[in-house]
Design an enzyme around this catalytic site. Structure first.
Site, PDB file in Angstrom:
ATOM      1  N   ASP A  15       0.704  -1.301   0.051  1.00  0.00           N
ATOM      2  CA  ASP A  15       0.081  -0.139   0.148  1.00  0.00           C
ATOM      3  C   ASP A  15       0.664   1.319   0.081  1.00  0.00           C
ATOM      4  O   ASP A  15       0.696   1.925  -0.805  1.00  0.00           O
ATOM      5  CB  ASP A  15      -1.094  -0.123   1.351  1.00  0.00           C
ATOM      6  CG  ASP A  15      -2.318  -1.077   0.976  1.00  0.00           C
ATOM      7  OD1 ASP A  15      -1.929  -1.606   0.129  1.00  0.00           O
ATOM      8  OD2 ASP A  15      -3.392  -0.862   1.826  1.00  0.00           O
ATOM      9  N   ARG A  95       0.283   5.735  17.455  1.00  0.00           N
ATOM     10  CA  ARG A  95      -0.089   6.647  16.405  1.00  0.00           C
ATOM     11  C   ARG A  95       0.329   8.141  16.839  1.00  0.00           C
ATOM     12  O   ARG A  95       0.831   8.861  15.760  1.00  0.00           O
ATOM     13  CB  ARG A  95      -1.451   6.667  16.012  1.00  0.00           C
ATOM     14  CG  ARG A  95      -1.861   5.205  15.275  1.00  0.00           C
ATOM     15  CD  ARG A  95      -0.530   4.593  14.529  1.00  0.00           C
ATOM     16  NE  ARG A  95      -1.418   3.456  13.982  1.00  0.00           N
ATOM     17  CZ  ARG A  95      -0.566   2.312  13.561  1.00  0.00           C
ATOM     18  NH1 ARG A  95       1.064   2.436  14.195  1.00  0.00           N
ATOM     19  NH2 ARG A  95      -0.808   1.288  12.844  1.00  0.00           N
ATOM     20  N   ASP A 124      -6.961   4.333  12.440  1.00  0.00           N
ATOM     21  CA  ASP A 124      -5.683   5.086  12.274  1.00  0.00           C
ATOM     22  C   ASP A 124      -5.817   6.484  11.553  1.00  0.00           C
ATOM     23  O   ASP A 124      -4.812   7.557  11.966  1.00  0.00           O
ATOM     24  CB  ASP A 124      -4.655   4.161  11.680  1.00  0.00           C
ATOM     25  CG  ASP A 124      -4.043   2.936  12.656  1.00  0.00           C
ATOM     26  OD1 ASP A 124      -4.385   3.329  13.863  1.00  0.00           O
ATOM     27  OD2 ASP A 124      -3.471   2.072  12.016  1.00  0.00           O
ATOM     28  N   SER A 180      -4.233  -8.982   8.248  1.00  0.00           N
ATOM     29  CA  SER A 180      -3.137  -8.040   8.114  1.00  0.00           C
ATOM     30  C   SER A 180      -2.494  -8.008   9.648  1.00  0.00           C
ATOM     31  O   SER A 180      -3.308  -8.321  10.719  1.00  0.00           O
ATOM     32  CB  SER A 180      -3.704  -6.777   7.774  1.00  0.00           C
ATOM     33  OG  SER A 180      -4.572  -6.281   8.731  1.00  0.00           O
TER      34      SER A 180
END
Length: 411
Positions: A15, A95, A124, A180
């Site tokens: 990605d 994050r 996110d 994932s």
């Protein structure tokens, strides 16, 4: 005229590799790739070379592990944060640190925008962008997965692989993993793919290869292992008599917790964007630290202070989960938490055994537990007169008696 500069949160996966090339092409900009080393281990190998080959003008790979442990994980654990009673917030707490460093790089490089590869359905995107809004509201945020033109060009993985091949981007064009992952110093998460079915049993023996940090509890050693954690003002500063930095504490606890199958969680949680999602987590070191810290508090924290702090745990946890780490309400709560931890000092002993963290002893120089008062034998201090309990109970029973009388009259 100098080109626009964009700082991209870059992982090196399919990605973000495609996004790097796509941004450079569509924005006619210099792309500065940034990767935060927050404990991904071998996932970082070869990233700089790959980013440069893909078209990045510059690459930052910054070791933020110590800062992550000291300034993010430890303060959060002082607060007793636990989202929806199960999740130790491993992805959530990483994050804001990534956003903070992206802002610092953007300012140092004169960039006007930051970009990320988070999807438009997840948490996110919110966490990254709220962090940037709090720290550098002047920066533009580019989120390709929220752009219709990007989604039209890449409706699926096959199109992304074809684009990568066309642009000479090295990717592993094999069958997609059936889930994932996201790994850092605190945990590793697994979601999507086969895990989207909540009836799928991730703990089944057939799925052992999915887990990275922990052995299955049934495969853990048959002999327990004892561990002593030393705390000062709510922060773990040593293990088994050895003083350690926060990073060293987390790495050692991860090793021990993984060895004994500790820290697996499988849950359906509520995302901030409104949907439910299923996640499987491994948080071996964090699970030990959470249990030991709570045990230390039980001996040293005043009852009313604990009740107040505990009443704020759901709020604090949601603040972290939803991405408001830099918001004034989190800072205010953190000040209360810091005050509550002033006397959370001492040593906790735990037993690690087949997925469990078992209390095995606690002591403190500032303990609020007084065995002379708590004893069922004669109290040498005479601090507590059992006869006083008679009036205490009568006064507390008064409202119940009144309510009972009202109820009977109503009937």
């Amino acid at each position: 005229m100098a080109k626009q500069k964009i700082v991209l949160a870059y992982s090196g996966g399919l990605d973000t590799s495609v996004i790097l090339a796509w941004l450079k092409e569509h924005y006619d900009a210099e792309i500065i790739a940034f990767t935060a080393d927050i404990g991904q281990k071998d996932e970082l190998e070869g990233l700089e070379e790959k980013a440069l080959r893909t078209g990045a003008s510059k690459v930052y790979i910054d070791d933020l592990r110590e800062e992550f442990a000291r300034d993010f994980i430890f303060p959060m654990f002082q607060a007793g944060a636990l989202y929806e009673g199960q999740y130790l917030l491993g992805t959530s707490i990483a994050r804001p640190l990534i956003a903070k460093r992206m802002v610092e790089i953007a300012r140092a490089e004169g960039a006007t925008a930051i970009a990320h590869g988070a999807t438009g359905k997840g948490n996110d995107q919110v966490r990254f962008e709220l962090g940037v809004a709090a720290l550098a509201p002047e920066l533009e945020v580019i989120a390709p997965w929220r752009l219709e033109e990007f989604r039209a060009e890449f409706p699926g993985r096959a199109e992304m692989i074809a684009y990568a091949e066309q642009h000479g981007i090295q990717v592993q064009a094999t069958a997609q993993k059936p889930y994932s992952t996201d790994r850092n110093l605190l945990h590793i998460s697994f979601e999507s793919g086969i895990l989207e079915d909540p009836w799928f049993d991730a703990a089944n023996a057939e799925n052992k290869d999915m887990f990275v940090l922990t052995v299955a509890p049934e495969d853990a050693p048959d002999q327990p292992e004892y561990l002593e954690l030393e705390f000062e003002q709510g922060q773990c500063v040593g293990l088994n008599g050895e003083r350690m930095r926060p990073l060293d504490v987390m790495e050692k606890l991860n090793e021990l917790g993984g060895k004994h199958g500790i820290g697996r969680v499988d849950m359906v949680e509520n995302r901030f964007v409104g949907m439910k999602s299923r996640g499987v987590y491994e948080t071996p070191g964090g699970t030990i630290l959470f249990a030991a810290h709570r045990r230390m508090e039980s001996l040293t924290m005043d009852r009313e202070v604990m009740l107040l702090r505990d009443s704020l745990i759901p709020r604090y946890s949601s603040i972290v989960y939803n991405g408001f780490w830099f918001a004034p309400e989190r800072l205010a709560l953190q000040a209360l938490v810091t005050e509550s931890q002033k006397h959370v000092t001492g040593i906790v002993r735990v037993k690690l055994y087949k997925g469990n963290v078992v209390a095995a002893g606690v002591k403190s120089p500032v303990s609020l537990y007084n065995p002379n008062i708590a004893t069922m034998e004669a109290d040498p201090t005479q601090a507590y007169n059992q006869s006083d309990a008679h009036g205490f109970i009568r006064l507390n029973a008064l409202r119940l008696k009144v309510a009972s009388g009202v109820g009977q009259n109503a009937e």
